[in-house]
Design an enzyme around this catalytic site. Sequence first.
Site, PDB file in Angstrom:
ATOM      1  N   ASP A  22       8.739   0.409  -1.663  1.00 25.20           N
ATOM      2  CA  ASP A  22      10.011  -0.002  -1.075  1.00 25.20           C
ATOM      3  C   ASP A  22      10.993  -0.169  -2.240  1.00 25.20           C
ATOM      4  O   ASP A  22      10.582  -0.201  -3.417  1.00 25.20           O
ATOM      5  CB  ASP A  22       9.808  -1.315  -0.321  1.00 25.20           C
ATOM      6  CG  ASP A  22      11.098  -1.918   0.174  1.00 25.20           C
ATOM      7  OD1 ASP A  22      11.858  -1.209   0.847  1.00 25.20           O
ATOM      8  OD2 ASP A  22      11.348  -3.100  -0.124  1.00 25.20           O
ATOM      9  N   ASP A  24      14.566  -2.350  -2.211  1.00 27.44           N
ATOM     10  CA  ASP A  24      15.177  -3.684  -2.311  1.00 27.44           C
ATOM     11  C   ASP A  24      14.105  -4.771  -2.246  1.00 27.44           C
ATOM     12  O   ASP A  24      13.323  -4.836  -1.297  1.00 27.44           O
ATOM     13  CB  ASP A  24      16.188  -3.886  -1.186  1.00 27.44           C
ATOM     14  CG  ASP A  24      17.412  -2.997  -1.347  1.00 27.44           C
ATOM     15  OD1 ASP A  24      18.069  -3.107  -2.396  1.00 27.44           O
ATOM     16  OD2 ASP A  24      17.694  -2.190  -0.451  1.00 27.44           O
ATOM     17  N   THR A 115      12.730   3.649   1.449  1.00 29.05           N
ATOM     18  CA  THR A 115      13.665   2.551   1.608  1.00 29.05           C
ATOM     19  C   THR A 115      14.410   2.606   2.937  1.00 29.05           C
ATOM     20  O   THR A 115      14.654   3.695   3.472  1.00 29.05           O
ATOM     21  CB  THR A 115      14.684   2.537   0.439  1.00 29.05           C
ATOM     22  OG1 THR A 115      15.664   1.514   0.659  1.00 29.05           O
ATOM     23  CG2 THR A 115      15.401   3.877   0.311  1.00 29.05           C
ATOM     24  N   SER A 116      14.783   1.441   3.439  1.00 29.08           N
ATOM     25  CA  SER A 116      15.592   1.355   4.644  1.00 29.08           C
ATOM     26  C   SER A 116      17.078   1.533   4.345  1.00 29.08           C
ATOM     27  O   SER A 116      17.901   1.537   5.252  1.00 29.08           O
ATOM     28  CB  SER A 116      15.356   0.012   5.347  1.00 29.08           C
ATOM     29  OG  SER A 116      14.012  -0.102   5.755  1.00 29.08           O
ATOM     30  N   LYS A 147      11.126   0.994   9.461  1.00 28.04           N
ATOM     31  CA  LYS A 147      10.079  -0.019   9.355  1.00 28.04           C
ATOM     32  C   LYS A 147      10.316  -1.111  10.410  1.00 28.04           C
ATOM     33  O   LYS A 147      11.465  -1.449  10.677  1.00 28.04           O
ATOM     34  CB  LYS A 147      10.093  -0.642   7.957  1.00 28.04           C
ATOM     35  CG  LYS A 147       9.933   0.381   6.823  1.00 28.04           C
ATOM     36  CD  LYS A 147      10.196  -0.265   5.471  1.00 28.04           C
ATOM     37  CE  LYS A 147      10.217   0.771   4.358  1.00 28.04           C
ATOM     38  NZ  LYS A 147      10.528   0.193   3.045  1.00 28.04           N
ATOM     39  N   ASP A 172       7.951  -6.031  -0.083  1.00 32.51           N
ATOM     40  CA  ASP A 172       8.306  -7.449  -0.183  1.00 32.51           C
ATOM     41  C   ASP A 172       8.661  -8.065   1.156  1.00 32.51           C
ATOM     42  O   ASP A 172       8.862  -9.277   1.237  1.00 32.51           O
ATOM     43  CB  ASP A 172       9.505  -7.632  -1.122  1.00 32.51           C
ATOM     44  CG  ASP A 172      10.816  -7.226  -0.445  1.00 32.51           C
ATOM     45  OD1 ASP A 172      11.724  -8.072  -0.376  1.00 32.51           O
ATOM     46  OD2 ASP A 172      10.900  -6.089   0.030  1.00 32.51           O
TER      47      ASP A 172
END
Length: 228
Positions: A22, A24, A115-116, A147, A172
């Site tokens: 991931d 962030d 990543t989102s 996600k 995270d």
Amino acid sequence: MHNKVTKAEAALTREHSAFLFDMDGTLVNSIAVVERVWREWAVANGIEPNAFLNRIHGMRASEVVRREAVPGLDVDEQAAILLQKEMDDVDGIVQIPGAAEFLKKLPVGTWAIVTSAARALAERRLAAAGLTPPEVMICAEDVVDGKPDPEGYKKAAVMLGILPENCVVFEDAPAGIQAGERMGATVVVINTTHSHPIDAPHLSIGDYAELGLIVSEDGKLKLTSSTT
């Protein structure tokens, strides 16, 4: 009778084929920016901000806006506004301690970012943190379902030519941890940016200085603990 190996122990005993990160909160600490932008949005839309900020991490902006279901708001329009605000604010963005050094140890083609964030935002934040994107990076616009759906992580595994169960997912946020679990991957939890550590049965680290790495002659990756 042998004791059952825990998920945390398995992360340090198995050899793996690829690492999927991931961004962030996992490679980049952007929590100050994220919380500035989203707190302002929550207050403007009559949402109690403190509890709200605890439930936004790891999800695409459009999915957060859609879930909150504020009457009269256009999801795509709001997501575009939020993206621009986050693009304009890189103040305080830094890498998670030890991230760059850890990534440099990984052979080319053995890691990816999932990543989102939108691709433009991901590239901007990585640059602000002094990190170079990998060859494979799956972003918000690359998936139908974000996600906790494992679609993004599965796509990254396919692009690397690796079976999902032979990957380690570094995360995270609860949504991302669930995505890794649903894919059948080993999960490592990064607890640097959150005030309360996530309660999960996986290997949990504060930063990458806690991890060592052994790369075998055939390119397999094995994590070690530098704290024991």
